[in-house]
Enzyme design. Structure first.
Site: not given
Length: 804
Positions: A133, A198, A493, A688, A690
């Site tokens: 996505d 995520d 965000r 995030s 990440r």
């Protein structure tokens, strides 16, 4: 798209059939008799819950605690160690948890799978899914964008699909939908615990599912079957009364709450909603609220299971899950008290560490931003705020949808005001983009005519993917970098530069209805509740209050076959597709272990001021293409950080005074074998999940990060990659340390050897003068995390354990 059953991944039948009378499709308050067995997931949950009740006795538990503690690997060990015999669990206990499944989006899945491959296991220990996505750029429209995205990223998609086949993971192809919406539609059920790579994975809390956003190394822990560790969160209660009316929406609740709590207010907490107002919300509305709990730093958020939850499960063709949830809540455990039953709500008398009460009937629409999701302004005050702050009064674009606000309810509410504007002869004055959250949503909205309404109004329907929300947006309006402009989005965000790479684009967050109405006005000062627009024939038009449907009148359309989930058993003969010459994917080399002594000779690479998010440390947008190639993506490390000593963005100075970008200097020091650290301010690593924001500095030579405070996920990610996160015991010491100073740790090695026990200091030697001083620092390193750091990374330790 077939429903996903309770037992495990899609396609696996329930091990045991219900031996019970015909169960009505209903929420958990309805009664059942003669229930003799449960599906495996609930059987396991029931067994653990019984053990939790045995250990904690009559202690009142919140819903979050019931679900979380019922996923412990060893209940007694986690709940009774260092907790005053179970009376002080929150904020103190180290919970070792066994999640039910892991969900990964394509950007983070690359590194997670590369790490999992290093463990040399034939399959994952628990079910998992991959969702493509993040890599589709939003530009011209769904079909063109999807085709271009597949062509550009085929190497990564081939890798992910081949890994899914090899290890037996569910694979959702590009265009199938955004991970959080797809998970809500297919995997989330009451009482489950999931990890998602995520930060917005808590979206599933709208269906009474504990879902926590993590980095790839955390995901790998769960995938190899190791317990996943979490400091027991405190619980922040939000009690809702009243009912939303007119223009107010669930989005406005979380926008308002973000303003109350700030981006750090939820750190270390689970946010749990309760009260009579909960019963008035739709399931997808609750998911929106949980999704944006990430913006206040919360570990996760959760709602009780309601009649709306049951209706949503039925609409997504999961009638059996409704029956299972109802049966589970009425399945008796040990003893005759009410505690013998697992109810998907807090115990009567459960206490919260903090409690906030919000009357939904008094809530007005809010707009948050720019550049931070907690700068919250009521709509009635927004015009004057725009004018006082000299923000742009012209709106350049309105964007609705995303994982946060693309539900059927959201879109039909928007449709109601678009139809009214269309009948009055109005068209949007600003560019208007629509992002469906999944193929199910898109197909159903098309079936029911909603998308056609948007397209007739001039809206551009983008692919079922993240797109502009995460920087994958190729603007078509000629707005170039450096141009000050304003956009309104229904996203979650809005950090500086996040959407289009332009640091001067101001993104204001609002509900889809407010975004749409203001797109028609083309103005940030328009208030659709009170103001009017002039129609082409000179009449005054005022938008009606939006109204929509909670869900479709018939179940969701399954959409195109090409977007259905691909599920398969593990195939050991499948070859994972990685080219040795790839610029997008690279196998990982293990990091070196911690030295057998304290660290010495570290240099401060840069001292950062202000907000330093994961976007700052590892930008998304065009950099997403390098998520599977650590050397290449490291070229963006801290490239939007502000140098505290000069005020310059992405500028650092070598010891000889020469000027470089921050990643250039980090690379230069790596080549010199010069280890380094960063000094920063509050909430370092906000945003995030990440893990690249931890991997990249580690790869380039960072050994410690020193700041005033950390965001939860990032602090954990650093420890998993062997970087030690330290916070200043005295915040004023931030002012004493400068770039180029030399730092040595004192007590760090002993602390790690002692399983996280012990105090740590830094010995700082000033560049130029040689002056020395000591800085006390704090840490939150557990025994297991100390082992990860000593081994060099969590992966090093997991790989060793897996090979035994």
């Amino acid at each position: 798209m077939r429903p996903i059953d309770l037992a495990s991944r899609s396609g696996v039948a329930l091990r045991r059939a219900f031996q019970t009378q015909q169960l009505r499709q209903a929420a958990g308050s309805r009664q059942y008799s003669n229930i003799t067995s449960l599906p495996p997931t609930y059987e396991k949950l029931h067994s653990k819950y019984t053990e939790v009740r045995r250990v904690l006795g009559a202690q009142r538990l919140t819903l979050a605690e019931k679900i979380l503690y019922s996923h412990l690997d060893n209940v007694e060990e986690s709940l009774l160690n260092n907790t005053n015999n179970g009376r002080d669990i929150r904020g103190k206990a180290n919970l070792k948890l066994k999640p039910d499944r892991v969900n990964m989006q394509d950007a983070s899945a690359q590194m997670a799978l590369l790490q999992f491959m290093s463990c040399n296991l034939p399959q994952t220990a628990i079910p998992a899914s991959i969702h493509c996505d993040h890599l589709i750029v939003g530009s011209k429209g769904a079909d063109d964008d999807l085709q271009a995205g597949i062509q550009t990223n085929h190497e990564v998609f081939d890798f992910l699909e081949s890994a899914a086949k090899k290890y037996g993971l569910d694979f959702w192809a590009p265009g199938a939908g955004i991970i959080h919406q797809t998970v809500l539609e297919n995997y989330a059920i009451p009482g489950l615990m999931m990890l998602g790579t995520d930060s917005h994975s808590p979206n599933a809390g709208g269906l009474s599912t504990i879902t926590i956003g993590v980095g790839g190394a955390d995901a790998v822990e769960a995938l190899v079957g190791a317990p996943w560790e979490l400091k027991a969160p405190k619980v922040l209660g939000v009690r809702l009364t009243g009912k939303l009316s007119n223009w107010a929406s669930p989005k406005d609740l979380i926008l308002h709450l973000a303003g109350l709590l700030t981006v750090r207010g939820g750190t270390g907490y689970i946010v749990e909603y309760s009260g009579p107002g909960v019963e008035t919300l739709s399931c997808t509305g609750m998911a929106t609220i949980c999704n944006m709990g990430a913006e206040i730093g919360a570990t996760t958020s959760i709602f009780p299971y309601t009649e709306a939850s049951a209706r949503y499960l039925e609409a997504t063709r999961r009638e059996q899950a409704v029956k299972n949830a109802a049966a589970f809540q009425n399945f008796p455990g040990a003893g005759a008290s009410e505690d013998a039953y697992f109810r998907f709500k807090a115990d009567e008398g459960a206490q919260y560490d903090e409690l906030i009460e919000i009357d939904l009937s008094k809530l007005e629409p809010h707009i948050n931003g720019p550049h931070t999701p907690d700068l919250s302004t009521p709509l009635s005050q927004f015009k004057s705020t725009v004018q006082e702050q000299k923000w742009p009064e012209k709106l350049s674009a309105g964007l609705i949808g995303s994982c946060t606000n693309s539900s059927y309810e959201d879109m039909t509410r928007v449709e109601s005001i678009v139809r009214a504007a269309e009948e009055a002869g109005l068209k949007p004055k600003a560019d208007f983009y629509v992002t469906p959250g999944s193929e199910q949503i898109r197909a159903t909205l098309e079936r029911d005519g909603t998308l056609q309404t948007f397209e007739k109004a001039g809206g551009i329907v983008l692919s079922n993917a993240c797109g502009p929300c995460i920087g994958q947006w190729k603007r078509q309006d000629g707005v170039e970098k450096g141009t000050v402009n304003a956009i309104l989005t229904s996203y979650n965000r809005n950090f500086r530069g996040r959407n289009d790479g332009n640091l001067d684009t101001m993104n204001f967050l609002a509900s889809p209805e407010i975004v749409t109405a203001m797109a028609y006005a083309g103005s940030t000062t328009f208030n659709p509740v009170t103001d009017s627009l002039t129609t082409p024939d000179g009449k005054e038009f005022k938008f009606p209050a939006p109204h929509g449907l909670e869900g479709p009148k018939t179940p969701f359309d399954i959409g195109k076959d090409v977007f259905k989930v691909a599920s398969q058993p593990p195939n050991p003969n499948e070859k994972v597709a990685i080219s040795p010459t790839s610029e997008r994917l690279a196998l990982l080399e293990p990091f070196e272990p911690f030295p057998n002594s304290d660290l010495s000779g570290l240099k401060v690479l840069v001292k950062v001021s202000g907000k330093c998010t994961t976007d700052t440390i590892s930008a998304a947008g065009p950099w997403l293409k390098y998520k599977g190639h650590l050397p290449n993506i490291s070229a963006n490390t801290l490239n939007t950080a502000v140098n505290a000593e000069t005020g310059e963005v992405n500028v650092a100075y070598d010891l000889d005074g020469s000027k470089h970008t921050i990643p250039e200097l980090a690379k230069l020091w790596k080549e010199r074998n010069q280890p380094w650290l960063v000094v920063a301010e509050h909430n370092y690593g906000e945003g995030s999940a990440r893990e690249h924001a931890a991997l990249q500095p580690r790869y380039l030579g960072a050994r410690i990060i020193v700041c005033k405070s950390f965001a939860r996920i990032h602090e954990t990610n650093l420890k998993k990659q062997g970087v030690v996160p330290l916070t200043l015991a005295n915040e004023q010491d931030y002012d004493k340390i400068a770039a180029g100073d030399e730092v040595a740790t004192v007590g760090l090695y002993d602390m790690l050897q002692n399983g996280g026990q012990g105090e740590v200091q830094l010995k700082v030697t000033k560049k130029g003068t040689g002056e020395e001083f000591w800085v006390p620092v704090k840490h939150q390193v557990s025994k297991d995390q100390a082992g990860f750091i000593l081994a060099g990374s969590a992966l090093n330790l997991l790989s060793k354990s897996a090979s035994v």
